[in-house]
Design a protein around this motif. Structure first.
Motif, mmCIF file in Angstrom:
data_model
loop_
_atom_site.group_PDB
_atom_site.id
_atom_site.type_symbol
_atom_site.label_atom_id
_atom_site.label_comp_id
_atom_site.label_asym_id
_atom_site.label_seq_id
_atom_site.Cartn_x
_atom_site.Cartn_y
_atom_site.Cartn_z
ATOM 1 N N VAL A 100 0.845 -1.206 0.000
ATOM 2 C CA VAL A 100 0.000 0.000 0.000
ATOM 3 C C VAL A 100 0.877 1.252 0.000
ATOM 4 O O VAL A 100 0.606 2.210 -0.732
ATOM 5 C CB VAL A 100 -0.981 -0.011 1.196
ATOM 6 C CG1 VAL A 100 -1.655 1.334 1.381
ATOM 7 C CG2 VAL A 100 -2.021 -1.108 1.009
ATOM 8 N N GLY A 101 1.926 1.248 0.810
ATOM 9 C CA GLY A 101 2.849 2.390 0.832
ATOM 10 C C GLY A 101 3.528 2.595 -0.509
ATOM 11 O O GLY A 101 3.637 3.723 -0.999
ATOM 12 N N PHE B 70 0.955 3.997 -2.948
ATOM 13 C CA PHE B 70 0.682 5.400 -2.639
ATOM 14 C C PHE B 70 1.789 6.300 -3.188
ATOM 15 O O PHE B 70 1.524 7.302 -3.863
ATOM 16 C CB PHE B 70 0.537 5.594 -1.128
ATOM 17 C CG PHE B 70 0.429 7.033 -0.716
ATOM 18 C CD1 PHE B 70 -0.779 7.699 -0.814
ATOM 19 C CD2 PHE B 70 1.542 7.717 -0.237
ATOM 20 C CE1 PHE B 70 -0.880 9.041 -0.438
ATOM 21 C CE2 PHE B 70 1.454 9.045 0.142
ATOM 22 C CZ PHE B 70 0.236 9.711 0.038
ATOM 23 N N TRP C 228 1.866 9.073 -6.201
ATOM 24 C CA TRP C 228 2.371 10.411 -5.902
ATOM 25 C C TRP C 228 3.433 10.806 -6.936
ATOM 26 O O TRP C 228 3.414 11.921 -7.474
ATOM 27 C CB TRP C 228 2.962 10.396 -4.510
ATOM 28 C CG TRP C 228 3.512 11.685 -3.984
ATOM 29 C CD1 TRP C 228 4.472 12.468 -4.541
ATOM 30 C CD2 TRP C 228 3.150 12.327 -2.773
ATOM 31 N NE1 TRP C 228 4.743 13.539 -3.743
ATOM 32 C CE2 TRP C 228 3.935 13.483 -2.644
ATOM 33 C CE3 TRP C 228 2.255 12.020 -1.764
ATOM 34 C CZ2 TRP C 228 3.849 14.340 -1.562
ATOM 35 C CZ3 TRP C 228 2.173 12.872 -0.678
ATOM 36 C CH2 TRP C 228 2.946 14.025 -0.586
#
Length: 114
Positions: free
Chosen positions: A40-41, A44, A48
């Motif tokens: 998930v990180g 993300f 970005w």
């Protein structure tokens, strides 16, 4: 010279995983949860980065230490490896800090100090 940055990222990621294994902080504490958090990180931060690239904010710098391999325009191979390192490093530091704080609280509770 074109793999120095990638090699440095992999070595430092390996060092973080060794710390994690030694103190059972993240992956060695709960591999499934750690994998989900890492994915998930990574997702993300990739979104970005892609938004920054599309907005003309992020550019790939020319460097002799980088491989020069691009996964997408302005997105070098090293970027996802760096992002995984960033997430793992953050979580190892966070879980380690939580363990230290818990130990300090237990010690303070035993001594009767607030």
């Amino acid at each position: 010279m074109g793999v120095v940055y990638l090699a440095a990222l992999l070595v430092t990621l390996g060092c973080m995983l060794l710390l994690d294994r030694r103190f059972r902080l993240f992956f060695w504490r709960d591999a499934i949860a750690a994998s989900v958090v890492t994915l998930v990180g990574l997702a993300f931060f990739l979104v970005w980065d892609i938004a920054g690239i599309a907005g003309g904010i992020f550019f790939r710098g020319e460097g002799v230490i980088a491989t020069g391999v691009l996964l997408a325009p302005e997105l070098p191979l090293e970027e996802p490896v760096f992002l995984v390192f960033l997430v793992v490093c953050t979580m190892v530091i966070f879980t380690g800090a939580m363990r230290v704080l818990d130990a300090l609280r237990r010690r303070a509770g035993r001594s009767g100090t607030p």
